[in-house]
Design a protein around this motif. Sequence first.
Motif, PDB file in Angstrom:
ATOM      1  N   PRO A   1       0.813  -1.213   0.000  1.00 35.50           N
ATOM      2  CA  PRO A   1       0.000   0.000   0.000  1.00 35.50           C
ATOM      3  C   PRO A   1       0.850   1.269   0.000  1.00 35.50           C
ATOM      4  O   PRO A   1       1.911   1.306   0.615  1.00 35.50           O
ATOM      5  CB  PRO A   1      -0.812  -0.094   1.291  1.00 35.50           C
ATOM      6  N   PRO A   2       0.377   2.311  -0.711  1.00 34.71           N
ATOM      7  CA  PRO A   2       1.130   3.574  -0.756  1.00 34.71           C
ATOM      8  C   PRO A   2       1.331   4.191   0.621  1.00 34.71           C
ATOM      9  O   PRO A   2       2.310   4.879   0.863  1.00 34.71           O
ATOM     10  CB  PRO A   2       0.268   4.476  -1.640  1.00 34.71           C
ATOM     11  N   ALA A   3       0.416   3.945   1.552  1.00 31.84           N
ATOM     12  CA  ALA A   3       0.550   4.496   2.899  1.00 31.84           C
ATOM     13  C   ALA A   3       1.683   3.833   3.674  1.00 31.84           C
ATOM     14  O   ALA A   3       2.171   4.372   4.655  1.00 31.84           O
ATOM     15  CB  ALA A   3      -0.762   4.326   3.672  1.00 31.84           C
ATOM     16  N   GLY A   4       2.092   2.650   3.210  1.00 31.59           N
ATOM     17  CA  GLY A   4       3.240   1.992   3.833  1.00 31.59           C
ATOM     18  C   GLY A   4       2.917   1.092   4.988  1.00 31.59           C
ATOM     19  O   GLY A   4       3.810   0.604   5.657  1.00 31.59           O
ATOM     20  N   HIS A   5       1.664   0.819   5.245  1.00 30.28           N
ATOM     21  CA  HIS A   5       1.293  -0.033   6.375  1.00 30.28           C
ATOM     22  C   HIS A   5       0.628  -1.301   5.867  1.00 30.28           C
ATOM     23  O   HIS A   5      -0.261  -1.249   5.028  1.00 30.28           O
ATOM     24  CB  HIS A   5       0.334   0.701   7.312  1.00 30.28           C
ATOM     25  N   GLY A   6       1.055  -2.423   6.400  1.00 30.62           N
ATOM     26  CA  GLY A   6       0.422  -3.693   6.064  1.00 30.62           C
ATOM     27  C   GLY A   6       0.779  -4.190   4.690  1.00 30.62           C
ATOM     28  O   GLY A   6       1.867  -3.975   4.185  1.00 30.62           O
ATOM     29  N   GLY A   7      -0.170  -4.849   4.083  1.00 29.10           N
ATOM     30  CA  GLY A   7       0.038  -5.442   2.772  1.00 29.10           C
ATOM     31  C   GLY A   7      -0.167  -6.936   2.855  1.00 29.10           C
ATOM     32  O   GLY A   7       0.154  -7.565   3.849  1.00 29.10           O
ATOM     33  N   ARG A   8      -0.741  -7.480   1.798  1.00 29.37           N
ATOM     34  CA  ARG A   8      -1.013  -8.909   1.759  1.00 29.37           C
ATOM     35  C   ARG A   8       0.051  -9.627   0.944  1.00 29.37           C
ATOM     36  O   ARG A   8       0.712  -9.045   0.107  1.00 29.37           O
ATOM     37  CB  ARG A   8      -2.386  -9.130   1.132  1.00 29.37           C
ATOM     38  N   LYS A   9       0.184 -10.916   1.199  1.00 34.74           N
ATOM     39  CA  LYS A   9       1.127 -11.735   0.437  1.00 34.74           C
ATOM     40  C   LYS A   9       0.542 -12.029  -0.941  1.00 34.74           C
ATOM     41  O   LYS A   9      -0.669 -12.010  -1.124  1.00 34.74           O
ATOM     42  CB  LYS A   9       1.409 -13.040   1.176  1.00 34.74           C
ATOM     43  N   ILE A  10       1.422 -12.309  -1.885  1.00 37.54           N
ATOM     44  CA  ILE A  10       0.997 -12.690  -3.225  1.00 37.54           C
ATOM     45  C   ILE A  10       0.447 -14.108  -3.154  1.00 37.54           C
ATOM     46  O   ILE A  10       1.130 -15.023  -2.689  1.00 37.54           O
ATOM     47  CB  ILE A  10       2.175 -12.617  -4.218  1.00 37.54           C
ATOM     48  N   THR A  11      -0.798 -14.281  -3.604  1.00 37.49           N
ATOM     49  CA  THR A  11      -1.443 -15.594  -3.537  1.00 37.49           C
ATOM     50  C   THR A  11      -1.628 -16.233  -4.904  1.00 37.49           C
ATOM     51  O   THR A  11      -2.272 -17.268  -5.012  1.00 37.49           O
ATOM     52  CB  THR A  11      -2.818 -15.475  -2.846  1.00 37.49           C
ATOM     53  N   SER A  12      -1.058 -15.642  -5.931  1.00 32.07           N
ATOM     54  CA  SER A  12      -1.185 -16.164  -7.286  1.00 32.07           C
ATOM     55  C   SER A  12      -0.521 -17.536  -7.394  1.00 32.07           C
ATOM     56  O   SER A  12       0.673 -17.685  -7.124  1.00 32.07           O
ATOM     57  CB  SER A  12      -0.550 -15.202  -8.285  1.00 32.07           C
ATOM     58  N   ARG A  13      -1.287 -18.521  -7.787  1.00 30.14           N
ATOM     59  CA  ARG A  13      -0.761 -19.881  -7.939  1.00 30.14           C
ATOM     60  C   ARG A  13       0.264 -19.934  -9.074  1.00 30.14           C
ATOM     61  O   ARG A  13       1.277 -20.604  -8.971  1.00 30.14           O
ATOM     62  CB  ARG A  13      -1.903 -20.844  -8.201  1.00 30.14           C
ATOM     63  N   LYS A  14      -0.008 -19.203 -10.158  1.00 24.14           N
ATOM     64  CA  LYS A  14       0.907 -19.194 -11.298  1.00 24.14           C
ATOM     65  C   LYS A  14       2.259 -18.584 -10.897  1.00 24.14           C
ATOM     66  O   LYS A  14       3.312 -19.089 -11.281  1.00 24.14           O
ATOM     67  CB  LYS A  14       0.292 -18.410 -12.446  1.00 24.14           C
ATOM     68  N   PHE A  15       2.229 -17.501 -10.102  1.00 24.68           N
ATOM     69  CA  PHE A  15       3.471 -16.880  -9.640  1.00 24.68           C
ATOM     70  C   PHE A  15       4.240 -17.841  -8.736  1.00 24.68           C
ATOM     71  O   PHE A  15       5.464 -17.991  -8.862  1.00 24.68           O
ATOM     72  CB  PHE A  15       3.159 -15.573  -8.908  1.00 24.68           C
TER      73      PHE A  15
END
Length: 196
Positions: A164-178
Amino acid sequence: MATAIPSIACIGVIGRNNNPLHTSIFPSYDPSTTSYHPVRTPLQFSLILSSTLDVFELRSRQNAAAGVGLTGDFGLLHAVDDRLAAYGFETNTGTRFVVVVDMRGRRMDGAVAAGLADGRDSKRLAGAAAGLREGEMRPVFKAMQMAYIRLMQNPFFDPDEHSPPAGHGGRKITSRKFAEEMRRIGENWMPGVTNL
């Protein structure tokens, strides 16, 4: 006769706000049990990945002070111990790719090494346990960056959800292809590979 050659033990993708986006852990060869299992726990790899952030920050400041200001291949970030070493790459958006290499992670029989390579390459494979050359990790980082670019091009992927641009938190990448692409990169790399 079996030879131990370097292999990737862990791949990490770290967001521009120092949040972990993806981690893949790979088994390494254990000669005492003649089996493959991870050399560290997921928590220990997480701590190793976090410890690289200080090195990224320090080198970024040094580059800015020198007027270089470019991001890219930082090479060897630090040697964790006599077996593990962390290598890093930073994109121009601040996303960091970290690869932890186990210098004795893959077992290769002498006959297999001789069958895979000519005389010059077999010497390189035999000497790979001594360390890696400067450019050995570039194909890994190039492949990781291409996988990340393909992920960013997905219209259903929201990068601000993960960093996030605010710099707090963020989720992990859950893409199966990635995740599959990271797994493919980690399993197929060995010293001397020029294209992943």
